[in-house]
Structure formats: C-alpha cells, structure tokens
Write an enzyme that holds these catalytic residues in place. Structure first.
Site, PDB file in Angstrom:
ATOM      1  N   ARG A  13      30.444  95.228  56.617  1.00 12.03           N
ATOM      2  CA  ARG A  13      29.473  96.237  57.052  1.00 12.03           C
ATOM      3  C   ARG A  13      29.975  96.982  58.281  1.00 12.03           C
ATOM      4  O   ARG A  13      29.728  98.180  58.424  1.00 12.03           O
ATOM      5  CB  ARG A  13      28.109  95.590  57.271  1.00 12.03           C
ATOM      6  CG  ARG A  13      27.452  95.248  55.945  1.00 12.03           C
ATOM      7  CD  ARG A  13      26.137  94.529  56.050  1.00 12.03           C
ATOM      8  NE  ARG A  13      25.543  94.439  54.713  1.00 12.03           N
ATOM      9  CZ  ARG A  13      24.535  93.643  54.393  1.00 12.03           C
ATOM     10  NH1 ARG A  13      23.982  92.869  55.320  1.00 12.03           N
ATOM     11  NH2 ARG A  13      24.056  93.625  53.165  1.00 12.03           N
ATOM     12  N   TYR A  37      26.180 102.249  50.101  1.00 12.03           N
ATOM     13  CA  TYR A  37      26.694 100.955  49.642  1.00 12.03           C
ATOM     14  C   TYR A  37      26.795  99.937  50.774  1.00 12.03           C
ATOM     15  O   TYR A  37      26.572 100.263  51.943  1.00 12.03           O
ATOM     16  CB  TYR A  37      27.999 101.094  48.866  1.00 12.03           C
ATOM     17  CG  TYR A  37      29.222 101.712  49.501  1.00 12.03           C
ATOM     18  CD1 TYR A  37      29.388 101.884  50.860  1.00 12.03           C
ATOM     19  CD2 TYR A  37      30.268 102.125  48.666  1.00 12.03           C
ATOM     20  CE1 TYR A  37      30.546 102.431  51.385  1.00 12.03           C
ATOM     21  CE2 TYR A  37      31.433 102.681  49.177  1.00 12.03           C
ATOM     22  CZ  TYR A  37      31.555 102.826  50.537  1.00 12.03           C
ATOM     23  OH  TYR A  37      32.710 103.369  51.043  1.00 12.03           O
ATOM     24  N   GLU A  38      27.075  98.686  50.383  1.00 14.23           N
ATOM     25  CA  GLU A  38      27.056  97.536  51.301  1.00 14.23           C
ATOM     26  C   GLU A  38      25.690  97.375  51.961  1.00 14.23           C
ATOM     27  O   GLU A  38      25.587  96.951  53.117  1.00 14.23           O
ATOM     28  CB  GLU A  38      28.148  97.663  52.374  1.00 14.23           C
ATOM     29  CG  GLU A  38      29.556  97.475  51.856  1.00 14.23           C
ATOM     30  CD  GLU A  38      29.831  96.073  51.358  1.00 14.23           C
ATOM     31  OE1 GLU A  38      29.121  95.137  51.772  1.00 14.23           O
ATOM     32  OE2 GLU A  38      30.743  95.917  50.526  1.00 14.23           O
ATOM     33  N   GLY A  39      24.630  97.680  51.232  1.00 11.80           N
ATOM     34  CA  GLY A  39      23.276  97.604  51.774  1.00 11.80           C
ATOM     35  C   GLY A  39      22.873  98.956  52.328  1.00 11.80           C
ATOM     36  O   GLY A  39      23.448  99.410  53.319  1.00 11.80           O
TER      37      GLY A  39
END
Length: 589
Positions: A297, A441-443
């Site tokens: 992140r 993306y990645e949350g």
C-alpha cells in the site's frame, strides 16, 4: 513527453539532511552491515540511469500498444522483455530481498526511492517487479523453509515473477465471501479451484515462471474472513532440483481493456485443480497477506507520487518554453512575441501546488518507509512496537492521500499544457489515465479512509493517533524563534486535528454512520497536517543559501499559506455530520 530525470537531489536531501538515515542505520545492526551512505548513493544513481535510459523511453509506446492476449498467453508491449531482462540482471527485483536467498538486502527507505523512479519512468512496467517483491515478502514471512529455498532465489533474481490472486467476480473488497476452494490431496499439496479477477501480472512473457499467491478456503474453513488460507500456486511445477516441470492446471482466461496502465496485464485467472502449497497456517491467509500489505500500500502511494513527479517535470519544462501572452507586470521577454507561461500567476499556482505536494509526498513516503525499517530491523522491542503502531496508523494515509494528490497533481500538469494536455502525444493525458487506478486497487481510498478512521483512530480510542501527535508536539516545542513562521501554524493544525479526532470518537459512540461520513475528509485533514510537520522538518534542514535550500523554504511557505488552509473547509465538512447523507431514500437518488 519530456525526458524523465530522477529527483536525486531531493532524495539525497531527505535521506541525509532531514532523516539522517546513516544514524538510524547505526541503531539497526542488521542494516548497518549492509548499507551506508556511499552504498545508498551508488544504488540510487544506478537506479536513476535504468529508469531514465531503459524504462522511460518505453512508456508512451507501451500505452499505445498495450498487452495482447491470445489462447491463454499474454504478450507485453515491444521492449518490455528486453527492459525486464536488464532490470532483473541488475538485481533490482530483489533490491529489498533477504541476502540469504539472493536479495540485495536494502532497507525500505532506499527501495522506496527506487520504486518512485521506476514508476515515474513507466507505471505499467513498474507493476511487474512490484508484484514479485510483494509475493516475496509474504513467502519470506510465512512460508516453510522448503518453499523459501525453492522459490525465493529465482523470484529475487527476476527469473520467475509473482502475482497476488485475491479478488473474485462477486467479491471485491469483501474477501470473506470468496469461493475459491483448496482441497487437500493428502501429501502436503492442495488442489486449488476457482476464478480470480483483476490480477496484475497474472500472465505475461517476461519470466519463465509465474508464482501465484492465491487466497482460497479449505473444506472445513469457518465462514467469513477467518476461513481464508493462502496458497503458493506455480504456473509451472518446480521439481526438487529447482527445474521447471509440467504446466499447472491454471490459465489466463482473458485480460481487461482498461482506462490506463495499458502495458500492465490485468488478468482473469482460472484455477482448475491447480497444485498449490499452503503458506502459513490454515485459515490465516489474510494475516499472511497483510504482512505485505503495509509495503504494497505504501508502494501504491508511491505510484501516485511518481506519476505526479513525471507530470510536474513535463509541465515545468513546457511552462518555461511555451510563449503565451504578456506578464501582468510588463514585458518579461522583449525579444519574443510573448512571455513564457511560467510568468503567469495561475500557472505558477499550479506548478507550486505540484511541487509542494510532490516534495511533501516524497518526505512522507520516506518517513513511512523508515518506520517500516525500524519495525522490521530494530533490536529494541519498544522501538519496534512504536514503529509498528506508526506503520498501522500511517499506511492507509500513505496509500490514499498520496494517490488522491497524485491525481490532482497530474490534472494540474495536464491543465498547464492547455489543449495540448488533452492530446495523446504530449503524454500528460496518459499520466492522468494511469494514475487513476492507484486510488482504486490495493483497497480503494474510501476503504483506506475507513481503516484509518474506524480501526486505527476510533478503534484504538485515539491511542494510535496520540503516538504521532506526541511526536509532532515534541518537535514543535523543540523549535526556536527562527522557526516560528512554521511552528505556530503547525501547532494550530495539530490542535485542529486533535479536536477533530476527539469529535469523531465522541460522535461515533452514538452514531454508527459518523465514522464512514467523516472518514475521507478526516484522512485529508490528517494528511495535510502530517505534510505540514514534514515540511517544517525540511525547512529546518534547509537553512543554507544554495538554490535548493532557498527553493525548499519558498515552497514550504507556499504549502503553509496556500495548501494547509484546506484543512479548515475539510474540518467543517466532517463536523456537518452524517445525517445529511441520509436525507434521501434510495429511490430518490
């Protein structure tokens, strides 16, 4: 698009003058044995050359050509394979990897700078080694020694690549409802069956093997996220001697046609009884994944910063050269038909916004990377624990704030080009399209804000927040009168954040919606306030009369007077409460 030049001067300034990493490394024996200022300098210099000479020239053509899928195989854009070989042979895939398995062993505070250079040169290219590095983190932290010995050396060397297979067609952020199954075969192996979507680098032609890390559920798994396990599933089986064997039962069903990052393959992956190996304990797959999530992140946040830096470099070159109208104060270039764009106040506003957000973002990403190094390498349990808390608190901010501001910065860069910014060959519109995914993306950034507000701030009763707040207040108290121009507004910003934090914690006790209603704006207030702290530290370190130090102080003044005040409108928005969000019935939208 203008040539890319890595901002090495600013990186050196942060590492050596602001954060004094050499002194930090002395407190981390495992790192002190591997890296010093000279080693770090050499690594950054070489990475800058690779980024500028090998990767950056591929960026536009990769966007135009994209990846191609046919019969389960993916072909990357022209030049990617050759560039990847150069990158892998230079050891860059394993720059942060464990030397015991062939990695370079550099701290995150150094690899973060390398990541910025690579992603600024080509975000699409940078995703391939990023996914491999992330896979290595999870394998290194949780896999058996046998799996680590068999897979890590070739992954670090770039001979093999990695991917993370989390998302499914019906399950986006809610991984607890995934359907991919893993059936034990009785010999330590598992048969993995299911479909995963949005899999970055799930299939490509850059490496001879791809090692997938797949989230799946065992037959007796409890419901929800507590029943998720992690499996290592190779594209080609690997025998005892480390040689490749038969193709595993998995295939890329298609690739997505996307808004941006066209050179990166985003795949639908179908697993049909594919052989896999359990990584970590059964039903603890999310914990294994989250080992790497703090790194990944931050890495996505750095992608936002990198795109903003590339946009700024293009825009400032254009603003110096493009002739348009005369300055409000009179003719600046009498030998020209008009003055350069850079004389105009609004162009300067956009350029300074870009510069202030980029340099503040680089300081922030470096600061978070330093916390990751302390959490991983410090022999002092108290120091490790404090750093782990800081990482937990700051990771959602690093991902969301850096990428939100990355989009803003790229849009400013496009705007400076005027109509040319909308035309493909100038490169600015590509950066806007490419950076947009980083907020998703990645949350998604909304989920990151919920994580910060709900879990890290309200969930801890404010205790995680106080660790950072105490550090900032102690810093402000240490400043002398010469820093009052920055110390006073920094203290005021912290007092505002203190009060806002307490307000949300109090409101959340009686209104469950308050956390979600406040989260995005709260994260931005938090982000601007942390930037103010880091800008003060940069000013304190930039007391010389070199052009770089003078420019740093001037940019800090712009941040404090023109950008930091954003916290007041954001604070007012948070305190408007959640009721107004529910003034309409669903059918009334």
């Amino acid at each position: 698009m203008a040539d890319y030049h890595a901002p090495l001067r600013d990186m050196r300034f942060l590492l050596n003058e602001v954060f004094n990493v050499q002194e930090v490394w002395k407190q981390l024996p495992a790192l002190a044995e591997r890296v010093d200022t000279e080693t770090a300098e050499a690594i950054l210099e070489e990475a800058a050359k690779v980024a500028a000479r090998t990767l950056a020239p591929l960026n536009r053509n990769a966007d135009e050509e994209g990846c191609r899928w046919q019969d389960g195989s993916v072909t990357t854009p022209a030049g990617f394979r050759e560039a990847y070989n150069i990158y892998a042979q230079g050891g860059w895939v394993g720059v942060g990897g464990d030397p015991e398995y062939g990695g370079m062993g550099m701290p995150k505070v150094i690899s973060a700078q390398v990541e910025e250079m690579v992603n600024a040169a080509s975000l699409s290219f940078g995703l391939y080694p990023m996914l491999t590095a992330g896979s290595c983190l999870a394998i290194h932290a949780h896999a058996s020694e046998e799996l680590k010995t068999r897979y890590l050396p070739n992954l670090y060397a770039g001979v093999w690549a990695g991917s993370m297979c989390l998302t499914e067609p019906h399950a986006g952020t809610d991984l607890g409802i995934i359907r991919t199954r893993a059936e034990p075969l009785g010999d330590g192996r598992y048969a993995v069956t299911g479909t995963k979507i949005f899999i970055t680098a799930g299939e490509h032609d850059l490496s001879e093997n791809i090692i997938h890390l797949v989230l799946a559920k065992l037959p007796d798994a409890p419901a929800g996220s507590k029943g998720i396990s992690l499996f290592l599933v190779p594209k080609f089986m690997v025998n005892e001697g480390g040689h490749l064997g038969e193709r595993n039962s998995l295939v890329c069903g298609s690739i997505e046609h996307k808004m941006g990052i066209h050179g990166s393959s985003t795949c639908v992956m179908n697993f049909d009884g594919a052989i896999g190996y359990l990584v970590g304990a059964p039903n603890k797959g999310l914990a294994a994944m989250f080992t790497m999530m703090n790194y990944e992140r931050l890495g996505v946040g750095i992608q936002g910063l990198a795109a903003g830096e590339r946009s700024y470099q293009n825009a400032v070159d254009y603003a110096r050269e493009r002739l348009q109208s005369r300055a409000a104060t009179g003719v600046v270039a009498p030998d020209k038909v008009a003055d350069p764009l850079i004389v105009h106040p609004d162009v300067r506003r956009m350029l300074l916004t870009m510069k202030a957000l980029n340099e503040g973002g680089r300081a922030f990403s470096t600061y978070v990377a330093l916390q990751l190094d302390i959490a991983k390498f410090s022999p002092d349990e108290q120091a490790r624990s404090r750093a782990e808390s800081m990482v937990a608190l700051l990771t959602p901010v690093a991902k969301a704030f850096l990428t939100d501001l990355g989009l803003e910065t790229c849009v400013h860069g496009q705007q400076i080009f005027g109509g040319h910014g909308y035309i493909r060959e100038w490169g600015q519109e590509q950066l806007v399209r490419d950076v947009r995914i980083t907020q998703i993306y990645e949350g998604t950034n909304g989920i990151q804000a919920l994580d910060l507000m709900g879990r890290k701030v309200v969930g801890s009763g404010g205790s995680l927040y106080r660790i950072l707040a105490d550090e900032v207040y102690a810093y402000v108290s240490s400043l002398d009168e010469g820093m009052s121009e920055f110390a006073t507004p920094l203290r005021q910003a912290m007092e505002n954040l203190d009060a806002l934090t307490e307000w949300v914690i109090t409101q959340a006790k009686t209104s469950p919606n308050e956390i979600g209603a406040a989260s995005v704006e709260y994260l931005h207030v938090f982000g601007y306030t942390v930037y103010a702290y880091l800008w003060a530290r940069m000013v304190q370190a930039a007391q010389g009369e070199s052009d770089a130090h003078v420019a740093k102080r001037a940019t800090a003044r712009f941040f404090y007077t023109r950008l930091l005040p954003r916290i007041h409108s954001l604070t007012a928005t948070v305190k408007a409460g959640s009721d107004v969000l529910y003034g309409l019935e669903a059918a009334q939208f």
